[in-house]
Write a protein that holds these residues in place. Structure first.
Motif, PDB file in Angstrom:
ATOM      1  N   ARG A  76      17.450   1.718   8.895  1.00 45.31           N
ATOM      2  CA  ARG A  76      17.455   2.375   7.581  1.00 45.31           C
ATOM      3  C   ARG A  76      18.398   1.650   6.626  1.00 45.31           C
ATOM      4  NH1 ARG A  76      17.419   6.997  10.602  1.00 45.31           N
ATOM      5  NH2 ARG A  76      15.347   7.926  10.539  1.00 45.31           N
ATOM      6  N   ALA A  77      19.562   1.221   7.142  1.00 43.11           N
ATOM      7  CA  ALA A  77      20.569   0.583   6.300  1.00 43.11           C
ATOM      8  C   ALA A  77      20.228  -0.884   6.023  1.00 43.11           C
ATOM      9  CB  ALA A  77      21.940   0.689   6.974  1.00 43.11           C
ATOM     10  N   TYR A  78      19.645  -1.575   7.004  1.00 41.66           N
ATOM     11  CA  TYR A  78      19.357  -3.007   6.861  1.00 41.66           C
ATOM     12  C   TYR A  78      17.907  -3.312   7.232  1.00 41.66           C
ATOM     13  CZ  TYR A  78      24.451  -2.888   7.170  1.00 41.66           C
ATOM     14  OH  TYR A  78      25.772  -2.592   6.981  1.00 41.66           O
ATOM     15  N   PRO A  79      16.957  -2.812   6.457  1.00 39.68           N
ATOM     16  CA  PRO A  79      15.559  -3.006   6.847  1.00 39.68           C
ATOM     17  C   PRO A  79      15.164  -4.486   6.934  1.00 39.68           C
ATOM     18  CG  PRO A  79      15.728  -2.115   4.617  1.00 39.68           C
ATOM     19  CD  PRO A  79      17.092  -2.038   5.220  1.00 39.68           C
ATOM     20  N   GLY A  80      15.752  -5.318   6.085  1.00 39.35           N
ATOM     21  CA  GLY A  80      15.384  -6.742   6.073  1.00 39.35           C
ATOM     22  C   GLY A  80      15.646  -7.429   7.402  1.00 39.35           C
ATOM     23  N   GLU A  81      16.751  -7.081   8.056  1.00 41.91           N
ATOM     24  CA  GLU A  81      17.055  -7.684   9.359  1.00 41.91           C
ATOM     25  C   GLU A  81      16.009  -7.307  10.398  1.00 41.91           C
ATOM     26  OE1 GLU A  81      20.981  -7.020  10.967  1.00 41.91           O
ATOM     27  OE2 GLU A  81      21.884  -7.151   8.964  1.00 41.91           O
ATOM     28  N   HIS A  82      15.425  -6.122  10.222  1.00 38.67           N
ATOM     29  CA  HIS A  82      14.467  -5.653  11.221  1.00 38.67           C
ATOM     30  C   HIS A  82      13.062  -6.196  10.985  1.00 38.67           C
ATOM     31  CE1 HIS A  82      16.978  -2.666  13.451  1.00 38.67           C
ATOM     32  NE2 HIS A  82      17.756  -2.917  12.410  1.00 38.67           N
ATOM     33  N   VAL A  83      12.649  -6.280   9.714  1.00 38.65           N
ATOM     34  CA  VAL A  83      11.276  -6.748   9.477  1.00 38.65           C
ATOM     35  C   VAL A  83      11.197  -8.272   9.430  1.00 38.65           C
ATOM     36  CG1 VAL A  83      10.605  -4.631   8.279  1.00 38.65           C
ATOM     37  CG2 VAL A  83      11.364  -6.614   6.940  1.00 38.65           C
ATOM     38  N   GLY A  84      12.294  -8.960   9.164  1.00 44.46           N
ATOM     39  CA  GLY A  84      12.277 -10.426   9.043  1.00 44.46           C
ATOM     40  C   GLY A  84      11.564 -11.136  10.192  1.00 44.46           C
ATOM     41  N   PRO A  85      11.985 -10.903  11.447  1.00 46.54           N
ATOM     42  CA  PRO A  85      11.346 -11.609  12.565  1.00 46.54           C
ATOM     43  C   PRO A  85       9.861 -11.248  12.729  1.00 46.54           C
ATOM     44  CG  PRO A  85      13.461 -10.670  13.228  1.00 46.54           C
ATOM     45  CD  PRO A  85      13.153 -10.116  11.874  1.00 46.54           C
ATOM     46  N   LEU A  86       9.488 -10.036  12.331  1.00 46.87           N
ATOM     47  CA  LEU A  86       8.088  -9.614  12.464  1.00 46.87           C
ATOM     48  C   LEU A  86       7.231 -10.293  11.399  1.00 46.87           C
ATOM     49  CD1 LEU A  86       8.790  -5.810  13.066  1.00 46.87           C
ATOM     50  CD2 LEU A  86       8.612  -7.655  14.753  1.00 46.87           C
ATOM     51  N   VAL A  87       7.768 -10.430  10.192  1.00 46.13           N
ATOM     52  CA  VAL A  87       7.058 -11.148   9.129  1.00 46.13           C
ATOM     53  C   VAL A  87       6.898 -12.619   9.523  1.00 46.13           C
ATOM     54  CG1 VAL A  87       7.263 -11.974   6.748  1.00 46.13           C
ATOM     55  CG2 VAL A  87       7.736  -9.570   7.279  1.00 46.13           C
ATOM     56  N   ASP A  88       7.933 -13.220  10.131  1.00 49.67           N
ATOM     57  CA  ASP A  88       7.862 -14.622  10.562  1.00 49.67           C
ATOM     58  C   ASP A  88       6.692 -14.864  11.519  1.00 49.67           C
ATOM     59  OD1 ASP A  88       9.973 -15.448   9.073  1.00 49.67           O
ATOM     60  OD2 ASP A  88      11.423 -15.571  10.733  1.00 49.67           O
ATOM     61  N   VAL A  89       6.476 -13.931  12.439  1.00 44.83           N
ATOM     62  CA  VAL A  89       5.361 -14.081  13.386  1.00 44.83           C
ATOM     63  C   VAL A  89       4.059 -14.273  12.621  1.00 44.83           C
ATOM     64  CG1 VAL A  89       3.936 -12.866  15.091  1.00 44.83           C
ATOM     65  CG2 VAL A  89       6.437 -12.789  15.276  1.00 44.83           C
ATOM     66  N   ILE A  90       3.849 -13.457  11.590  1.00 41.81           N
ATOM     67  CA  ILE A  90       2.594 -13.503  10.832  1.00 41.81           C
ATOM     68  C   ILE A  90       2.506 -14.771   9.982  1.00 41.81           C
ATOM     69  CG2 ILE A  90       1.190 -12.281   9.126  1.00 41.81           C
ATOM     70  CD1 ILE A  90       1.603 -10.892  11.901  1.00 41.81           C
ATOM     71  N   VAL A  91       3.599 -15.121   9.313  1.00 41.06           N
ATOM     72  CA  VAL A  91       3.576 -16.308   8.445  1.00 41.06           C
ATOM     73  C   VAL A  91       3.333 -17.561   9.283  1.00 41.06           C
ATOM     74  CG1 VAL A  91       4.979 -17.735   6.894  1.00 41.06           C
ATOM     75  CG2 VAL A  91       5.017 -15.239   6.683  1.00 41.06           C
ATOM     76  N   ARG A  92       3.977 -17.664  10.457  1.00 40.08           N
ATOM     77  CA  ARG A  92       3.749 -18.822  11.331  1.00 40.08           C
ATOM     78  C   ARG A  92       2.306 -18.855  11.809  1.00 40.08           C
ATOM     79  NH1 ARG A  92       6.779 -18.190  16.050  1.00 40.08           N
ATOM     80  NH2 ARG A  92       8.085 -16.495  15.307  1.00 40.08           N
ATOM     81  N   SER A  93       1.779 -17.687  12.138  1.00 42.08           N
ATOM     82  CA  SER A  93       0.406 -17.634  12.634  1.00 42.08           C
ATOM     83  C   SER A  93      -0.586 -18.046  11.547  1.00 42.08           C
ATOM     84  CB  SER A  93       0.095 -16.224  13.125  1.00 42.08           C
ATOM     85  OG  SER A  93      -1.156 -16.184  13.752  1.00 42.08           O
ATOM     86  N   ALA A  94      -0.289 -17.711  10.302  1.00 41.60           N
ATOM     87  CA  ALA A  94      -1.235 -17.948   9.205  1.00 41.60           C
ATOM     88  C   ALA A  94      -1.180 -19.379   8.677  1.00 41.60           C
ATOM     89  CB  ALA A  94      -0.933 -16.977   8.050  1.00 41.60           C
ATOM     90  N   ARG A  95      -0.122 -20.128   8.959  1.00 38.57           N
ATOM     91  CA  ARG A  95       0.042 -21.458   8.345  1.00 38.57           C
ATOM     92  C   ARG A  95      -1.115 -22.375   8.747  1.00 38.57           C
ATOM     93  NH1 ARG A  95       4.712 -22.490  12.769  1.00 38.57           N
ATOM     94  NH2 ARG A  95       3.204 -22.955  14.378  1.00 38.57           N
ATOM     95  N   PRO A  96      -1.594 -23.199   7.806  1.00 35.63           N
ATOM     96  CA  PRO A  96      -2.728 -24.076   8.101  1.00 35.63           C
ATOM     97  C   PRO A  96      -2.354 -25.081   9.187  1.00 35.63           C
ATOM     98  CG  PRO A  96      -2.268 -23.987   5.734  1.00 35.63           C
ATOM     99  CD  PRO A  96      -1.119 -23.347   6.424  1.00 35.63           C
ATOM    100  N   THR A  97      -3.296 -25.402  10.078  1.00 32.43           N
ATOM    101  CA  THR A  97      -3.054 -26.402  11.117  1.00 32.43           C
ATOM    102  C   THR A  97      -3.055 -27.784  10.495  1.00 32.43           C
ATOM    103  OG1 THR A  97      -4.404 -24.959  12.466  1.00 32.43           O
ATOM    104  CG2 THR A  97      -3.743 -27.037  13.440  1.00 32.43           C
ATOM    105  N   LYS A  98      -2.019 -28.590  10.838  1.00 36.25           N
ATOM    106  CA  LYS A  98      -1.994 -29.987  10.372  1.00 36.25           C
ATOM    107  C   LYS A  98      -3.073 -30.773  11.111  1.00 36.25           C
ATOM    108  CE  LYS A  98       1.866 -30.036   7.747  1.00 36.25           C
ATOM    109  NZ  LYS A  98       2.228 -28.605   7.915  1.00 36.25           N
ATOM    110  N   LYS A  99      -3.879 -31.517  10.355  1.00 36.69           N
ATOM    111  CA  LYS A  99      -4.918 -32.340  10.983  1.00 36.69           C
ATOM    112  C   LYS A  99      -4.298 -33.622  11.534  1.00 36.69           C
ATOM    113  CE  LYS A  99      -8.209 -29.576  10.215  1.00 36.69           C
ATOM    114  NZ  LYS A  99      -8.946 -29.418   8.988  1.00 36.69           N
TER     115      LYS A  99
END
Lengths: 204, 204
Positions: free
Chosen positions: B181-204
């Motif tokens: 509740r006090a530091y939501p950013g610390e908690h959602v940060g690693p979860l958002v990273d999972v999605i952003v890494r998964s979505a990044r385009p594959t280098k050819k």
């Protein structure tokens, strides 16, 4: 099904124990904590209340044992030789768990505990521990095979995969859940892909 | 807070409406469907039962309006200029939703509906739709900026992110939830990273 708990001092009858615990979870699934009673469980199981009280002192103990007996069946740790294969096995087991009325009841108990209106904290810890243990092996083997870098945090990947399966179950209609029961692989495949893509090492 | 529904024919009093709907969700959060009654809601709100029945014909209608009023507040669609920023805003809103007793009640209603023991299917659809709409804009903008390839399926990413936040909430102790509740950013940060890494385009 082996349990660590000791009933209150009558000879064990594992079949009856399991029947009573199943009745308890189904009763909970239907009514939630607010209307859950030993009397209701006895009626559902077709036994007298005394049969319950000979085994469990109160409804908290009964629920604790019932959830434990289900949590044990969730320990899937298959070495299929690939991260995709391992996570598919895990996600499929979890999907089937959520699609089953008994598995659904254990989720509802966790939800109720989280709301902090009941005093059943051990439930939550047991279920979560069982899920984490089942996933840790898959990630360790993936690092050994080079499918994942050693410094990738496991916990967010585990929360994402298990959460995705839960959200998938929550956001589907009854017909779609029937489809998922028949073809679990089609449903978990895209969710496993999200995790495998996220875990792949970055090309330098 | 605007609602589309029409009360049963007395002049609108938005403050009282909201007070009654809040009482309904809190009553549900504590007792679940099995023990939820109009009488209990009236007692919690400190009004007579007639004040409820003048507005809602039955408890299903009352719950439907109450959930709808919360779902409206979940429509976060912020353009921060990056996929990480957009998803962080979304995930933070969802985390705060689950950490709030009212938000938690709407989740429990969805869970109960999924168990198919109540006849409240519209709830589920409304909540899910609100979540999907909020995420779709973020992914569309990410594709335009080249942070994500156009052929990446949105649905599994949405289920993974929202599911991760839900699972994160479920698997934390009361103390840890206070920290979130006090530091939501610390908690959602690693979860958002999972999605952003998964979505990044594959280098050819």
């Amino acid at each position: 099904m082996s349990r660590q708990t000791t009933p209150l001092g009558r000879p064990r009858d594992p079949e009856l124990d399991e029947k009573l615990m199943t009745a308890a979870l189904l009763e909970y699934a239907q009514l939630g904590w607010g209307a859950f009673t030993m009397q209701g469980v006895a009626r559902r199981a077709g036994v007298g209340k005394s049969a319950l009280y000979l085994r469990w002192a109160n409804k908290e103990q009964l629920l604790l044992d019932s959830v434990e007996s289900v949590a044990l069946t969730l320990r899937v740790n298959v070495d299929t030789g690939s991260l995709t294969g391992d996570l598919t096995a895990l996600a499929t087991a979890l999907l089937e768990h959520f699609l089953d009325p008994i598995g659904w009841a254990t989720l509802r108990i966790t939800i109720d505990v989280t709301a902090d209106f009941t005093d059943l904290q051990p439930f939550q810890q047991r279920i979560v521990r069982s899920l984490r243990t089942a996933a840790a092996g898959a990630f360790t083997r993936a690092v050994e095979r080079g499918e994942m870098s050693a410094d990738t945090a496991h916990e967010p990947l585990i929360e994402s995969l298990f959460g995705a399966v839960l959200m998938h179950t929550l956001s589907r209609t009854q017909d779609e859940r029937d489809h998922a029961r028949a073809y679990p692989g089609e449903h978990v495949g895209p969710l496993v892909d999200v995790i495998v893509r996220s875990a792949r090492p970055t090309k330098k």
